[in-house]
Design a protein around this motif. Structure first.
Motif, PDB file in Angstrom:
ATOM      1  N   LEU A  77     -70.016   3.333  34.734  1.00 18.64           N
ATOM      2  CA  LEU A  77     -68.629   3.458  35.166  1.00 18.64           C
ATOM      3  C   LEU A  77     -68.417   4.695  36.022  1.00 18.64           C
ATOM      4  CD1 LEU A  77     -66.736   2.466  31.873  1.00 18.64           C
ATOM      5  CD2 LEU A  77     -66.857   1.144  33.993  1.00 18.64           C
ATOM      6  N   VAL A  78     -69.008   5.806  35.606  1.00 12.92           N
ATOM      7  CA  VAL A  78     -68.863   7.063  36.359  1.00 12.92           C
ATOM      8  C   VAL A  78     -69.376   6.886  37.782  1.00 12.92           C
ATOM      9  CG1 VAL A  78     -69.763   9.409  36.566  1.00 12.92           C
ATOM     10  CG2 VAL A  78     -68.889   8.616  34.366  1.00 12.92           C
ATOM     11  N   VAL A  79     -70.562   6.318  37.930  1.00 12.05           N
ATOM     12  CA  VAL A  79     -71.148   6.148  39.261  1.00 12.05           C
ATOM     13  C   VAL A  79     -70.366   5.116  40.063  1.00 12.05           C
ATOM     14  CG1 VAL A  79     -73.215   5.426  40.521  1.00 12.05           C
ATOM     15  CG2 VAL A  79     -73.437   6.839  38.469  1.00 12.05           C
ATOM     16  N   ALA A  80     -69.972   4.008  39.423  1.00  7.89           N
ATOM     17  CA  ALA A  80     -69.248   2.947  40.134  1.00  7.89           C
ATOM     18  C   ALA A  80     -67.906   3.439  40.679  1.00  7.89           C
ATOM     19  CB  ALA A  80     -69.031   1.756  39.202  1.00  7.89           C
ATOM     20  N   TYR A  81     -67.245   4.319  39.954  1.00  6.43           N
ATOM     21  CA  TYR A  81     -65.926   4.811  40.379  1.00  6.43           C
ATOM     22  C   TYR A  81     -65.998   5.957  41.383  1.00  6.43           C
ATOM     23  CZ  TYR A  81     -62.846   2.059  37.369  1.00  6.43           C
ATOM     24  OH  TYR A  81     -62.116   1.034  36.790  1.00  6.43           O
ATOM     25  N   THR A  82     -67.203   6.504  41.605  1.00  6.51           N
ATOM     26  CA  THR A  82     -67.296   7.660  42.511  1.00  6.51           C
ATOM     27  C   THR A  82     -68.155   7.409  43.750  1.00  6.51           C
ATOM     28  OG1 THR A  82     -69.118   8.529  41.145  1.00  6.51           O
ATOM     29  CG2 THR A  82     -66.909   9.389  40.707  1.00  6.51           C
ATOM     30  N   VAL A  83     -69.016   6.394  43.755  1.00  9.89           N
ATOM     31  CA  VAL A  83     -69.879   6.173  44.916  1.00  9.89           C
ATOM     32  C   VAL A  83     -69.039   5.902  46.159  1.00  9.89           C
ATOM     33  CG1 VAL A  83     -70.126   3.671  44.484  1.00  9.89           C
ATOM     34  CG2 VAL A  83     -71.907   4.902  45.736  1.00  9.89           C
ATOM     35  N   ILE A  84     -69.484   6.401  47.297  1.00 11.23           N
ATOM     36  CA  ILE A  84     -68.708   6.294  48.537  1.00 11.23           C
ATOM     37  C   ILE A  84     -69.275   5.213  49.455  1.00 11.23           C
ATOM     38  CG2 ILE A  84     -67.994   7.527  50.633  1.00 11.23           C
ATOM     39  CD1 ILE A  84     -68.061  10.116  48.944  1.00 11.23           C
ATOM     40  N   ASP A  85     -70.569   5.294  49.755  1.00 12.44           N
ATOM     41  CA  ASP A  85     -71.194   4.378  50.707  1.00 12.44           C
ATOM     42  C   ASP A  85     -72.492   3.851  50.114  1.00 12.44           C
ATOM     43  OD1 ASP A  85     -72.509   3.112  52.817  1.00 12.44           O
ATOM     44  OD2 ASP A  85     -71.720   4.493  54.320  1.00 12.44           O
ATOM     45  N   ILE A  86     -72.494   2.604  49.677  1.00  9.50           N
ATOM     46  CA  ILE A  86     -73.668   2.014  49.030  1.00  9.50           C
ATOM     47  C   ILE A  86     -74.834   1.905  50.009  1.00  9.50           C
ATOM     48  CG2 ILE A  86     -74.575  -0.085  47.954  1.00  9.50           C
ATOM     49  CD1 ILE A  86     -71.885  -0.481  46.644  1.00  9.50           C
ATOM     50  N   ASP A  87     -74.551   1.536  51.260  1.00  8.24           N
ATOM     51  CA  ASP A  87     -75.620   1.428  52.260  1.00  8.24           C
ATOM     52  C   ASP A  87     -76.338   2.757  52.439  1.00  8.24           C
ATOM     53  OD1 ASP A  87     -75.437  -1.301  52.984  1.00  8.24           O
ATOM     54  OD2 ASP A  87     -73.657  -0.882  54.197  1.00  8.24           O
ATOM     55  N   ASP A  88     -75.582   3.843  52.437  1.00  9.81           N
ATOM     56  CA  ASP A  88     -76.168   5.169  52.621  1.00  9.81           C
ATOM     57  C   ASP A  88     -77.020   5.555  51.406  1.00  9.81           C
ATOM     58  OD1 ASP A  88     -76.430   7.716  54.071  1.00  9.81           O
ATOM     59  OD2 ASP A  88     -75.285   8.533  52.398  1.00  9.81           O
ATOM     60  N   GLY A 140     -85.510   8.642  50.046  1.00 10.17           N
ATOM     61  CA  GLY A 140     -86.365   7.683  49.354  1.00 10.17           C
ATOM     62  C   GLY A 140     -86.073   7.552  47.869  1.00 10.17           C
ATOM     63  N   GLN A 141     -84.955   8.114  47.413  1.00 10.16           N
ATOM     64  CA  GLN A 141     -84.602   8.050  45.996  1.00 10.16           C
ATOM     65  C   GLN A 141     -83.081   7.896  45.893  1.00 10.16           C
ATOM     66  OE1 GLN A 141     -83.360   9.041  42.990  1.00 10.16           O
ATOM     67  NE2 GLN A 141     -84.866   7.713  42.003  1.00 10.16           N
ATOM     68  N   PRO A 142     -82.573   6.688  45.564  1.00 10.34           N
ATOM     69  CA  PRO A 142     -81.131   6.425  45.580  1.00 10.34           C
ATOM     70  C   PRO A 142     -80.308   7.363  44.716  1.00 10.34           C
ATOM     71  CG  PRO A 142     -82.348   4.363  45.444  1.00 10.34           C
ATOM     72  CD  PRO A 142     -83.350   5.468  45.278  1.00 10.34           C
ATOM     73  N   TRP A 143     -80.837   7.775  43.554  1.00 12.15           N
ATOM     74  CA  TRP A 143     -80.064   8.665  42.674  1.00 12.15           C
ATOM     75  C   TRP A 143     -79.822  10.004  43.350  1.00 12.15           C
ATOM     76  CZ3 TRP A 143     -76.768   8.948  38.956  1.00 12.15           C
ATOM     77  CH2 TRP A 143     -76.638  10.082  38.155  1.00 12.15           C
ATOM     78  N   ALA A 144     -80.839  10.551  43.966  1.00 14.95           N
ATOM     79  CA  ALA A 144     -80.670  11.824  44.686  1.00 14.95           C
ATOM     80  C   ALA A 144     -79.692  11.652  45.848  1.00 14.95           C
ATOM     81  CB  ALA A 144     -82.025  12.312  45.193  1.00 14.95           C
ATOM     82  N   SER A 145     -79.774  10.527  46.543  1.00 15.77           N
ATOM     83  CA  SER A 145     -78.859  10.263  47.659  1.00 15.77           C
ATOM     84  C   SER A 145     -77.418  10.164  47.171  1.00 15.77           C
ATOM     85  CB  SER A 145     -79.250   8.961  48.368  1.00 15.77           C
ATOM     86  OG  SER A 145     -80.592   9.005  48.794  1.00 15.77           O
ATOM     87  N   TYR A 146     -77.235   9.483  46.047  1.00 14.29           N
ATOM     88  CA  TYR A 146     -75.887   9.346  45.487  1.00 14.29           C
ATOM     89  C   TYR A 146     -75.314  10.711  45.100  1.00 14.29           C
ATOM     90  CZ  TYR A 146     -72.523   9.030  41.708  1.00 14.29           C
ATOM     91  OH  TYR A 146     -71.435   9.251  40.901  1.00 14.29           O
ATOM     92  N   LEU A 147     -76.107  11.530  44.420  1.00 13.25           N
ATOM     93  CA  LEU A 147     -75.625  12.840  43.991  1.00 13.25           C
ATOM     94  C   LEU A 147     -75.196  13.691  45.174  1.00 13.25           C
ATOM     95  CD1 LEU A 147     -78.245  13.695  41.200  1.00 13.25           C
ATOM     96  CD2 LEU A 147     -75.855  13.015  40.874  1.00 13.25           C
ATOM     97  N   LEU A 148     -75.982  13.670  46.256  1.00 10.50           N
ATOM     98  CA  LEU A 148     -75.615  14.431  47.463  1.00 10.50           C
ATOM     99  C   LEU A 148     -74.347  13.888  48.106  1.00 10.50           C
ATOM    100  CD1 LEU A 148     -78.886  15.252  49.442  1.00 10.50           C
ATOM    101  CD2 LEU A 148     -77.346  16.836  48.287  1.00 10.50           C
ATOM    102  N   GLN A 149     -74.108  12.588  47.930  1.00 11.62           N
ATOM    103  CA  GLN A 149     -72.945  11.955  48.543  1.00 11.62           C
ATOM    104  C   GLN A 149     -71.641  12.358  47.865  1.00 11.62           C
ATOM    105  OE1 GLN A 149     -71.726   7.449  48.430  1.00 11.62           O
ATOM    106  NE2 GLN A 149     -73.318   7.673  50.007  1.00 11.62           N
ATOM    107  N   VAL A 150     -71.668  12.588  46.564  1.00 24.13           N
ATOM    108  CA  VAL A 150     -70.416  12.799  45.823  1.00 24.13           C
ATOM    109  C   VAL A 150     -70.276  14.204  45.243  1.00 24.13           C
ATOM    110  CG1 VAL A 150     -70.314  10.349  45.250  1.00 24.13           C
ATOM    111  CG2 VAL A 150     -71.348  11.943  43.616  1.00 24.13           C
ATOM    112  N   LEU A 151     -71.315  15.045  45.355  1.00 22.83           N
ATOM    113  CA  LEU A 151     -71.261  16.381  44.768  1.00 22.83           C
ATOM    114  C   LEU A 151     -71.669  17.436  45.802  1.00 22.83           C
ATOM    115  CD1 LEU A 151     -73.090  15.717  41.345  1.00 22.83           C
ATOM    116  CD2 LEU A 151     -70.621  16.008  41.675  1.00 22.83           C
ATOM    117  N   PRO A 152     -71.202  18.683  45.618  1.00 22.41           N
ATOM    118  CA  PRO A 152     -71.733  19.785  46.436  1.00 22.41           C
ATOM    119  C   PRO A 152     -73.238  19.907  46.219  1.00 22.41           C
ATOM    120  CG  PRO A 152     -69.759  20.468  45.252  1.00 22.41           C
ATOM    121  CD  PRO A 152     -70.144  19.120  44.698  1.00 22.41           C
ATOM    122  N   GLN A 153     -73.959  20.450  47.200  1.00 24.13           N
ATOM    123  CA  GLN A 153     -75.416  20.431  47.146  1.00 24.13           C
ATOM    124  C   GLN A 153     -75.980  21.094  45.901  1.00 24.13           C
ATOM    125  OE1 GLN A 153     -77.600  21.375  50.769  1.00 24.13           O
ATOM    126  NE2 GLN A 153     -79.224  22.341  49.612  1.00 24.13           N
TER     127      GLN A 153
END
Length: 585
Positions: free
Chosen positions: A322-333, A340-353
């Motif tokens: 639920l946390v990830v589904a409600y905060t993800v911005i761009d699934i394609d990105d 090469g690692q979706p979890w790392a990409s997601y974290l960079l997308q929604v959080l400060p570095q």
């Protein structure tokens, strides 16, 4: 029947102060109901008596409690690192609806599988686990075949567990390096070498004495739980979506109903395909079954640990979805990032570095603990199967180290095989992804074979242990079997169809799992059926009230449920035996 003449020449003593027949134990065993295990090396505890009734000598120290057993299985489950490793599948097929609906629906049926498995564990608490259960419960004459298929499928799931986790861990480590050094692009050989190093470290830890392993996994599982809570709170509290001109959270209508077109199949099928992430994440709840010979109060604590692992994992896993589904911005990105690692990409997308790196670091440490839990569980399964002669050089693999009292040879056998499997990394992401699908499909097949036999063939021949489902057993077991029969073919579907489907987009699970299992079936009919008779007991036993009819388990082995005799037992002996067992019961 309590005044039977004592059997002369036997010095065995038990926790109850007298020798007990198998019929007096709450177990479903390969031994006859009126047979008495003979063990003269030391007094038997209550746990040892149950194990002896199943046909095995106590060989391990029972230093796992309910909590430490749960810790190992929760470490194998590894919610946070498992979710991070399989985000590509959970999000990639159907988007956020696949994450929230998929997890919720799949968890109901997975809990049915876990509860049915726990019932078997309570009745047969041995390292052989599902393999032993399939052999004992199968219809007459089919015990060895059921054990053969269950054992090999379960072993494939176990032996691919640590390599897949350590591969994902290596990818996360190198993704973290890419975040801090943008010019660095991880190469396949770097992921392979790092995975090999981590596998060797896990092999060393898994070779330690049982108490050390239990303590290590207890710390690791505690960290897993703490890290999971931190990440669940950290993401919604620290998300920078608002600084990107977005609402703090995506609206519920979009999260629950806006399907992502990640496959050519209809949304309903795409939703089912997301279950691979749930199934792989939740496949570690069988670990207490395989650790039951090292667990105190095993036929109660081990099944409780199975259900507890599945239940707690299911609830908190859904919160993370639920946390990830409600905060993800761009699934394609997220799915197509150069990291090469979706979890790392997601974290960079929604959080400060820096916050993203902190969350990634917590995930990496939790993944290390998870890989260790997978290695421990797999080594116990390998030991149990080698003890019954399933592998080449089983005599060496099944050897227990006299210093650590753990199956060190089985640990390193698995480690070498796991390293060989990681060569799939060089075949690309789809080939490496087959490791995850194999673990999900192979585990589900192995989990369900003994449950299916129990529900549809056994009836009253099953003697439930102290933890059981009572009158609901058949209904829960039927739901579990139906779910697996539906999901096995779904887990092998490719994301593309028609002319768009080619070798690069093919789901190779059907080949990588189906190929070895086809060989296993062919090998059975060509040769293995001649010598493989299912679980081999390694404890001497004799019939209740019959002096001299001692059967050496090492030589005679155990007969499957279809055999009428073992060692020196005659048909008349067996009838006498059954009558005594009925009187005792």
């Amino acid at each position: 029947m309590a005044d039977l003449e004592p059997m002369r020449g036997q010095s065995v003593a038990s926790a109850s102060g007298r020798k007990k027949s198998v019929a007096e134990e709450p177990v479903t065993s390969v031994l006859g109901g009126g047979e008495i295990p003979i063990y003269s090396e030391r007094e038997l505890t209550a746990d040892d008596e149950v194990l002896a009734a199943l046909g095995y000598k106590p060989e391990f120290k029972r230093e796992f409690s309910l909590w430490t057993t749960f810790c190992v299985s929760f470490a194998v489950l590894g919610l946070l690192p498992s979710f991070a490793s399989t985000l590509y599948y959970g999000m990639g097929y159907a988007g956020t609806p696949g994450m929230v609906w998929g997890w919720l629906i799949a968890m109901f049926f997975i809990q049915c599988v876990a509860m049915s498995m726990a019932e078997l564990c309570s009745s047969m608490p041995t390292s052989g686990g599902l393999y032993y259960a399939a052999a004992v419960l199968a219809p007459p004459g089919y015990g060895p075949l059921a054990a053969w298929l269950t054992g090999w499928s379960n072993w494939m799931a176990q032996v691919t567990g640590a390599p897949s986790v350590d591969y994902a861990l290596s990818a996360m480590l190198l993704a973290g390096a890419s975040i801090t050094h943008p010019n660095f692009v991880p190469q396949n050989y770097q992921i392979f070498l790092l995975t090999t190093l981590i596998m060797c470290i896990h092999g060393c830890i898994s070779s330690m004495p049982t108490k050390w392993i239990a303590n290590f996994n207890s710390v690791g599982s505690t960290f897993n739980i703490v890290a999971l809570f931190i990440v669940i709170i950290l993401i919604p509290a620290s998300t920078n979506r608002q600084s990107q001109g977005l609402a703090r959270f995506t609206d519920s209508k979009t999260v629950w109903g806006d399907f992502y077109a990640g496959t050519d199949f209809p949304n309903g099928v795409a939703l089912l395909m997301t279950f691979v992430a749930v199934i792989w994440t939740m496949s570690g709840y069988d670990a207490p079954f395989h650790l039951s010979e090292e667990c105190s109060n095993a036929n109660i604590a081990a099944p409780r640990a199975i259900v507890l692992t599945s239940g707690v994992g299911g609830i908190f896993g859904w919160f993370l979805q639920l946390v990830v589904a409600y905060t993800v911005i761009d699934i394609d990105d997220v799915l197509g990032s150069d990291l090469g690692q979706p979890w790392a990409s997601y974290l960079l997308q929604v959080l400060p570095q820096k916050t993203a790196l902190a969350a990634l670091a917590l995930t990496i440490i939790a993944a290390f603990s998870m890989g260790q839990g997978c290695m421990v569980a797999a080594s116990r399964v390998t030991f149990a199967y080698a003890r019954d002669g399933c592998f080449p050089c089983s005599w060496w693999i099944s050897r227990v180290n006299r210093h650590t009292q753990t199956p060190v040879n089985a640990v390193w056998f698995n480690t070498v095989l796991g390293i060989c499997m990681t060569f799939l990394i060089f075949g690309g992401s789809l080939a490496a992804g087959a490791l995850f699908s194999i673990a999900a499909v192979a585990a589900f097949v192995a989990f369900t074979i003994p449950i299916f036999i129990r529900v549809f063939f056994v009836g009253k021949r099953f003697r439930p242990g102290p933890w059981n489902l009572g009158r609901y057993s058949t209904y829960i077991g039927s739901a579990a079997c139906a779910f697996v029969l539906l999901m096995v073919p779904v887990l092998m579907l490719p994301s593309l169809t028609g002319s768009d489907l080619d070798a690069t987009s093919m789901n190779w699970t059907c080949l990588v799992y189906g190929g070895p299992m086809t060989f296993v079936v062919i090998y059975w009919f060509v040769d293995a059926h001649k010598w493989f008779k299912g679980p081999k007991v390694n404890i001497e036993h004799q019939m209740l009230g019959r002096e001299g009819n001692v059967i050496d388990g090492k030589e005679a082995g155990a007969q499957d449920s279809g055999d009428s005799s073992a060692g020196s037992i005659t048909k008349e002996d067996r009838q006498f035996d059954d009558k005594l067992a009925a009187d005792l019961a």
